[in-house]
Design a protein around this motif. Structure first.
Motif, PDB file in Angstrom:
ATOM      1  N   GLU A  83      72.343   0.354  59.319  1.00 50.96           N
ATOM      2  CA  GLU A  83      71.641   1.159  58.326  1.00 50.96           C
ATOM      3  C   GLU A  83      72.125   0.811  56.921  1.00 50.96           C
ATOM      4  N   LEU A  84      71.313   1.162  55.936  1.00 50.27           N
ATOM      5  CA  LEU A  84      71.652   0.863  54.555  1.00 50.27           C
ATOM      6  C   LEU A  84      70.901   1.792  53.631  1.00 50.27           C
ATOM      7  N   SER A  85      71.386   1.845  52.402  1.00 54.04           N
ATOM      8  CA  SER A  85      70.666   2.503  51.316  1.00 54.04           C
ATOM      9  C   SER A  85      70.408   1.449  50.256  1.00 54.04           C
ATOM     10  N   VAL A  86      69.213   1.474  49.694  1.00 54.44           N
ATOM     11  CA  VAL A  86      68.837   0.516  48.657  1.00 54.44           C
ATOM     12  C   VAL A  86      68.040   1.263  47.603  1.00 54.44           C
ATOM     13  N   TYR A  87      68.283   0.932  46.336  1.00 55.66           N
ATOM     14  CA  TYR A  87      67.514   1.573  45.275  1.00 55.66           C
ATOM     15  C   TYR A  87      66.031   1.341  45.514  1.00 55.66           C
ATOM     16  N   ALA A  88      65.251   2.405  45.358  1.00 48.40           N
ATOM     17  CA  ALA A  88      63.818   2.363  45.678  1.00 48.40           C
ATOM     18  C   ALA A  88      63.047   1.376  44.815  1.00 48.40           C
ATOM     19  N   ASP A  89      63.604   0.974  43.653  1.00 48.32           N
ATOM     20  CA  ASP A  89      62.903   0.029  42.791  1.00 48.32           C
ATOM     21  C   ASP A  89      63.399  -1.413  42.958  1.00 48.32           C
ATOM     22  N   ASN A  90      64.278  -1.648  43.910  1.00 49.82           N
ATOM     23  CA  ASN A  90      64.812  -2.999  44.134  1.00 49.82           C
ATOM     24  C   ASN A  90      63.916  -3.720  45.151  1.00 49.82           C
ATOM     25  N   GLU A  91      62.762  -4.127  44.678  1.00 49.63           N
ATOM     26  CA  GLU A  91      61.743  -4.701  45.557  1.00 49.63           C
ATOM     27  C   GLU A  91      62.203  -5.980  46.251  1.00 49.63           C
ATOM     28  N   ALA A  92      62.979  -6.807  45.566  1.00 46.43           N
ATOM     29  CA  ALA A  92      63.442  -8.053  46.181  1.00 46.43           C
ATOM     30  C   ALA A  92      64.345  -7.759  47.371  1.00 46.43           C
ATOM     31  N   ALA A  93      65.273  -6.838  47.212  1.00 51.59           N
ATOM     32  CA  ALA A  93      66.172  -6.493  48.316  1.00 51.59           C
ATOM     33  C   ALA A  93      65.400  -5.843  49.460  1.00 51.59           C
ATOM     34  N   ILE A  94      64.488  -4.958  49.139  1.00 49.84           N
ATOM     35  CA  ILE A  94      63.696  -4.290  50.183  1.00 49.84           C
ATOM     36  C   ILE A  94      62.908  -5.331  50.972  1.00 49.84           C
ATOM     37  N   GLY A  95      62.334  -6.303  50.289  1.00 50.98           N
ATOM     38  CA  GLY A  95      61.608  -7.384  50.964  1.00 50.98           C
ATOM     39  C   GLY A  95      62.512  -8.179  51.887  1.00 50.98           C
ATOM     40  N   LEU A  96      63.725  -8.476  51.435  1.00 54.18           N
ATOM     41  CA  LEU A  96      64.691  -9.188  52.272  1.00 54.18           C
ATOM     42  C   LEU A  96      65.014  -8.379  53.521  1.00 54.18           C
ATOM     43  N   TYR A  97      65.284  -7.109  53.353  1.00 55.42           N
ATOM     44  CA  TYR A  97      65.652  -6.274  54.502  1.00 55.42           C
ATOM     45  C   TYR A  97      64.491  -6.161  55.492  1.00 55.42           C
ATOM     46  N   ARG A  98      63.289  -6.032  54.985  1.00 53.27           N
ATOM     47  CA  ARG A  98      62.118  -5.963  55.883  1.00 53.27           C
ATOM     48  C   ARG A  98      61.960  -7.264  56.667  1.00 53.27           C
ATOM     49  N   LYS A  99      62.252  -8.388  56.020  1.00 48.36           N
ATOM     50  CA  LYS A  99      62.166  -9.694  56.690  1.00 48.36           C
ATOM     51  C   LYS A  99      63.080  -9.736  57.915  1.00 48.36           C
ATOM     52  N   PHE A 100      64.175  -8.997  57.864  1.00 44.55           N
ATOM     53  CA  PHE A 100      65.128  -8.961  58.972  1.00 44.55           C
ATOM     54  C   PHE A 100      64.911  -7.768  59.901  1.00 44.55           C
ATOM     55  N   GLY A 101      63.780  -7.087  59.777  1.00 41.12           N
ATOM     56  CA  GLY A 101      63.428  -6.029  60.713  1.00 41.12           C
ATOM     57  C   GLY A 101      63.870  -4.633  60.318  1.00 41.12           C
ATOM     58  N   PHE A 102      64.350  -4.442  59.101  1.00 43.24           N
ATOM     59  CA  PHE A 102      64.721  -3.104  58.653  1.00 43.24           C
ATOM     60  C   PHE A 102      63.466  -2.324  58.298  1.00 43.24           C
TER      61      PHE A 102
END
Length: 173
Positions: free
Chosen positions: A122-141
């Protein structure tokens, strides 16, 4: 002629990386995307290194010997949460979007899956950090929720997303 990809290596965080990792998190653009306080001291990183806890894996990404990124994977210590862990990551601004985060996260998840047998990350990521969110989704988060006014960044309260990846056991035939 296509550009040649720079060689990026990963190593376990050690004493030789303290100066580089301190410099990484001194960069305001890196620190602002983490929950760390700005301007960490070398001693802060020395203490983290000295904790010799097998539930904590710290890796650095290097280019020509310079620290350009880091990730810390931590398995929760509570018995009933031992199947789960979390991580924190930072990548130098000049190296963002160039595969450093992908390489760090892939290595950490390999350790989580194949060595620590973690079922949930699990993780927390700033809601406006679109690049990080995209990376995490790529890995199944997947996003599990929004944490409103979760942290202070640049003097204002900001939301974070709570995300997790569940590793499902293979289905029996």
């Amino acid at each position: 002629m296509p550009a040649i990809d720079p060689v990026i290596t990963l190593e376990r965080f050690n004493e030789s990386h303290i100066e580089g990792i301190t410099a990484l998190y001194h960069d305001p653009m890196v620190a602002r995307q983490t929950l760390q306080m700005p301007f960490p001291s070398r001693e802060t990183w020395r203490k983290r290194l000295a904790s010799d806890n097998e539930r904590i894996i710290q890796l650095v990404a290097l280019h020509q010997g310079a620290v350009i990124g880091s990730i810390t994977l931590e398995q929760f210590s509570r018995v009933r949460r031992g199947h789960a862990g979390t991580f924190g990551m930072g990548v130098a601004q000049a190296w963002q979007g160039k595969g450093v985060g992908t390489k760090l996260l892939a290595a950490a998840l390999d350790i989580a899956d194949d060595w620590m047998n973690l079922r949930r990350i699990e993780l927390s990521v700033y809601a406006d950090n679109e690049a990080a969110i995209g990376l995490y989704r790529k890995f199944g988060f997947e996003t599990e929720g929004i944490l409103r006014d979760y942290a202070v960044r640049d003097g204002v309260f900001v939301d974070t997303l709570s995300m997790a990846r569940l590793r499902r056991p293979p289905k029996a035939d």
